[in-house]
Design an enzyme around this catalytic site. Structure first.
Site, PDB file in Angstrom:
ATOM      1  N   GLU A  55       0.820  -1.213   0.000  1.00 27.42           N
ATOM      2  CA  GLU A  55       0.000   0.000   0.000  1.00 27.42           C
ATOM      3  C   GLU A  55       0.859   1.271   0.000  1.00 27.42           C
ATOM      4  O   GLU A  55       0.586   2.228   0.725  1.00 27.42           O
ATOM      5  CB  GLU A  55      -1.004   0.008   1.149  1.00 27.42           C
ATOM      6  CG  GLU A  55      -2.226   0.866   0.829  1.00 27.42           C
ATOM      7  CD  GLU A  55      -3.399   0.703   1.764  1.00 27.42           C
ATOM      8  OE1 GLU A  55      -3.876   1.722   2.262  1.00 27.42           O
ATOM      9  OE2 GLU A  55      -3.844  -0.456   1.975  1.00 27.42           O
ATOM     10  N   TYR A  94      -6.253   5.083  -9.346  1.00 31.76           N
ATOM     11  CA  TYR A  94      -5.802   4.568  -8.047  1.00 31.76           C
ATOM     12  C   TYR A  94      -4.632   3.601  -8.254  1.00 31.76           C
ATOM     13  O   TYR A  94      -4.767   2.592  -8.941  1.00 31.76           O
ATOM     14  CB  TYR A  94      -6.932   3.851  -7.313  1.00 31.76           C
ATOM     15  CG  TYR A  94      -6.522   3.361  -5.934  1.00 31.76           C
ATOM     16  CD1 TYR A  94      -6.646   4.180  -4.826  1.00 31.76           C
ATOM     17  CD2 TYR A  94      -5.977   2.090  -5.767  1.00 31.76           C
ATOM     18  CE1 TYR A  94      -6.254   3.742  -3.573  1.00 31.76           C
ATOM     19  CE2 TYR A  94      -5.576   1.649  -4.516  1.00 31.76           C
ATOM     20  CZ  TYR A  94      -5.722   2.485  -3.426  1.00 31.76           C
ATOM     21  OH  TYR A  94      -5.315   2.052  -2.188  1.00 31.76           O
ATOM     22  N   GLU A  96      -0.988   1.651  -6.414  1.00 28.96           N
ATOM     23  CA  GLU A  96      -0.155   1.290  -5.276  1.00 28.96           C
ATOM     24  C   GLU A  96       1.113   0.626  -5.800  1.00 28.96           C
ATOM     25  O   GLU A  96       1.195   0.216  -6.955  1.00 28.96           O
ATOM     26  CB  GLU A  96      -0.867   0.307  -4.338  1.00 28.96           C
ATOM     27  CG  GLU A  96      -2.086   0.854  -3.634  1.00 28.96           C
ATOM     28  CD  GLU A  96      -2.709  -0.165  -2.689  1.00 28.96           C
ATOM     29  OE1 GLU A  96      -2.091  -1.231  -2.460  1.00 28.96           O
ATOM     30  OE2 GLU A  96      -3.824   0.098  -2.211  1.00 28.96           O
ATOM     31  N   HIS A 151      -1.870  -7.831  -2.355  1.00 30.76           N
ATOM     32  CA  HIS A 151      -2.799  -6.991  -1.596  1.00 30.76           C
ATOM     33  C   HIS A 151      -4.096  -7.023  -2.375  1.00 30.76           C
ATOM     34  O   HIS A 151      -4.248  -6.352  -3.395  1.00 30.76           O
ATOM     35  CB  HIS A 151      -2.276  -5.551  -1.460  1.00 30.76           C
ATOM     36  CG  HIS A 151      -3.234  -4.647  -0.746  1.00 30.76           C
ATOM     37  ND1 HIS A 151      -3.218  -3.275  -0.892  1.00 30.76           N
ATOM     38  CD2 HIS A 151      -4.241  -4.912   0.132  1.00 30.76           C
ATOM     39  CE1 HIS A 151      -4.171  -2.742  -0.151  1.00 30.76           C
ATOM     40  NE2 HIS A 151      -4.808  -3.716   0.477  1.00 30.76           N
ATOM     41  N   ASP A 185      -1.487  -8.963   2.317  1.00 29.13           N
ATOM     42  CA  ASP A 185      -2.808  -8.624   2.823  1.00 29.13           C
ATOM     43  C   ASP A 185      -3.843  -9.291   1.922  1.00 29.13           C
ATOM     44  O   ASP A 185      -4.237  -8.752   0.898  1.00 29.13           O
ATOM     45  CB  ASP A 185      -2.973  -7.109   2.854  1.00 29.13           C
ATOM     46  CG  ASP A 185      -4.352  -6.671   3.331  1.00 29.13           C
ATOM     47  OD1 ASP A 185      -5.154  -7.546   3.734  1.00 29.13           O
ATOM     48  OD2 ASP A 185      -4.639  -5.455   3.290  1.00 29.13           O
ATOM     49  N   ASP A 230      -4.089 -10.716   7.101  1.00 29.54           N
ATOM     50  CA  ASP A 230      -2.773 -10.993   6.520  1.00 29.54           C
ATOM     51  C   ASP A 230      -2.439 -12.474   6.672  1.00 29.54           C
ATOM     52  O   ASP A 230      -2.641 -13.051   7.743  1.00 29.54           O
ATOM     53  CB  ASP A 230      -1.718 -10.124   7.197  1.00 29.54           C
ATOM     54  CG  ASP A 230      -2.048  -8.649   7.061  1.00 29.54           C
ATOM     55  OD1 ASP A 230      -1.620  -8.045   6.074  1.00 29.54           O
ATOM     56  OD2 ASP A 230      -2.771  -8.115   7.934  1.00 29.54           O
ATOM     57  N   HIS A 270      -3.021  -2.247  10.051  1.00 32.22           N
ATOM     58  CA  HIS A 270      -2.507  -3.615  10.088  1.00 32.22           C
ATOM     59  C   HIS A 270      -1.245  -3.680  10.946  1.00 32.22           C
ATOM     60  O   HIS A 270      -0.434  -2.751  10.926  1.00 32.22           O
ATOM     61  CB  HIS A 270      -2.110  -4.108   8.685  1.00 32.22           C
ATOM     62  CG  HIS A 270      -3.258  -4.332   7.761  1.00 32.22           C
ATOM     63  ND1 HIS A 270      -3.686  -5.588   7.384  1.00 32.22           N
ATOM     64  CD2 HIS A 270      -4.065  -3.457   7.112  1.00 32.22           C
ATOM     65  CE1 HIS A 270      -4.701  -5.476   6.537  1.00 32.22           C
ATOM     66  NE2 HIS A 270      -4.940  -4.190   6.360  1.00 32.22           N
TER      67      HIS A 270
END
Length: 288
Positions: A55, A94, A96, A151, A185, A230, A270
């Site tokens: 992230e 968006y 990451e 993720h 994740d 996770d 997390h």
């Protein structure tokens, strides 16, 4: 010569390896700029020999290099950390990134592979397709291993976890390693993966994969939730034998630093998740 070095040499250089993953929620320059948050992130990383960071949300792509500069100066330590980082991944605007931070004295990168996510009939299965890295690890029972990070998108967690089976098969055709760690994740809890859907996830139903992290694990910082978001999944007989289930550890930085829930959530929602690979000959760790 220091006692630690003498002890290391007496064991022929054998050292165990702590491998961790950490979803540092919305990591960017804002977190770098906060001294307490930065200190907790750095402490979390230095507890590990290899850290998967997830992230990373930084359009300028400046925050992560800053983190590495701070890391290699942290508390005056002489440890040199290297890293590999993915391109910015995601749909539309968006994006990451995945990154792996590792101790260069213990590990080296053999190869990297950005999963293309263009499987016929199932294009764009992942919101953030895995950035796969093959590591060389001369001090441990296994001398190399591949990490497939993930993720998942929470709303598509069932589909994406199942699709990791296809990623494994694709990477296994690309590279000769038989040792695979799938980690990150997964969003594999608290409503995102209903119990009835586990039977439809090939990564779970195939007997060749070991879910070393249980469904009752809690990696959520929020006190109101207990969620095994996770996970770590292993493939390969030698790798499975080299990682003891009791080595699974959730690093509760809230407790370690005496934080309030609000302070802890300013770091991430997390906690980091860790496993340990046995040293060659089963010698264990000699120093941190």
């Amino acid at each position: 010569m220091s006692p630690s070095l003498l002890l290391l040499l007496s064991f022929g250089g054998a050292m165990s390896l702590k491998i961790c993953s950490f979803n540092i929620q919305s990591f960017g320059e804002n977190k770098i700029s906060k001294p307490l948050v930065l200190d907790i992130i750095l402490e979390s990383i230095t507890r590990c020999d290899l850290m998967l960071v997830m992230e990373i949300k930084d359009a300028k792509e400046t925050a992560f290099p800053q983190l590495m500069t701070h890391l290699n100066r942290y508390k005056g330590r002489r440890t040199e950390y290297g890293y590999v980082i993915s391109k910015r991944l995601g749909r539309k605007s968006y994006k990451e990134q995945y990154a792996f931070i590792y101790r260069q004295k213990l590990l080296s990168v053999k190869s990297i592979y950005q999963y293309p996510d263009i499987q016929a009939g199932d294009v764009d299965a992942f919101a953030r397709e895995p950035f796969v890295v093959w590591f060389r690890s001369p001090t441990t029972e296994i001398k190399d291993f591949v990490i497939i990070p993930i993720h998942t998108s929470p709303d598509a967690a069932v589909k994406e976890i199942d699709e990791l089976y296809d990623v494994y098969q694709d990477v296994a055709q690309q590279w000769q390693s038989k040792n695979f760690i799938i980690m990150g994740d997964f969003n594999a809890a608290c409503g995102y993966v209903p119990k009835k859907d586990w039977r439809n996830i090939r990564l779970r139903t195939s007997a060749s994969f070991l879910w070393i992290t249980g469904d009752d694990l809690d990696t959520s910082v929020k006190e109101s939730t207990k969620c095994a978001y996770d996970r770590v999944v292993l493939h390969g007989e030698k790798l499975i034998c080299a990682i003891r289930p009791e080595s699974v550890e959730v690093y509760n930085f809230k407790q370690a630093f005496g934080l309030t829930e609000q302070q802890a959530l300013s770091v991430s929602d997390h906690f980091p998740l860790c496993i340990t690979v046995n040293a060659a000959g089963g010698s264990g760790r000699l120093f941190n």
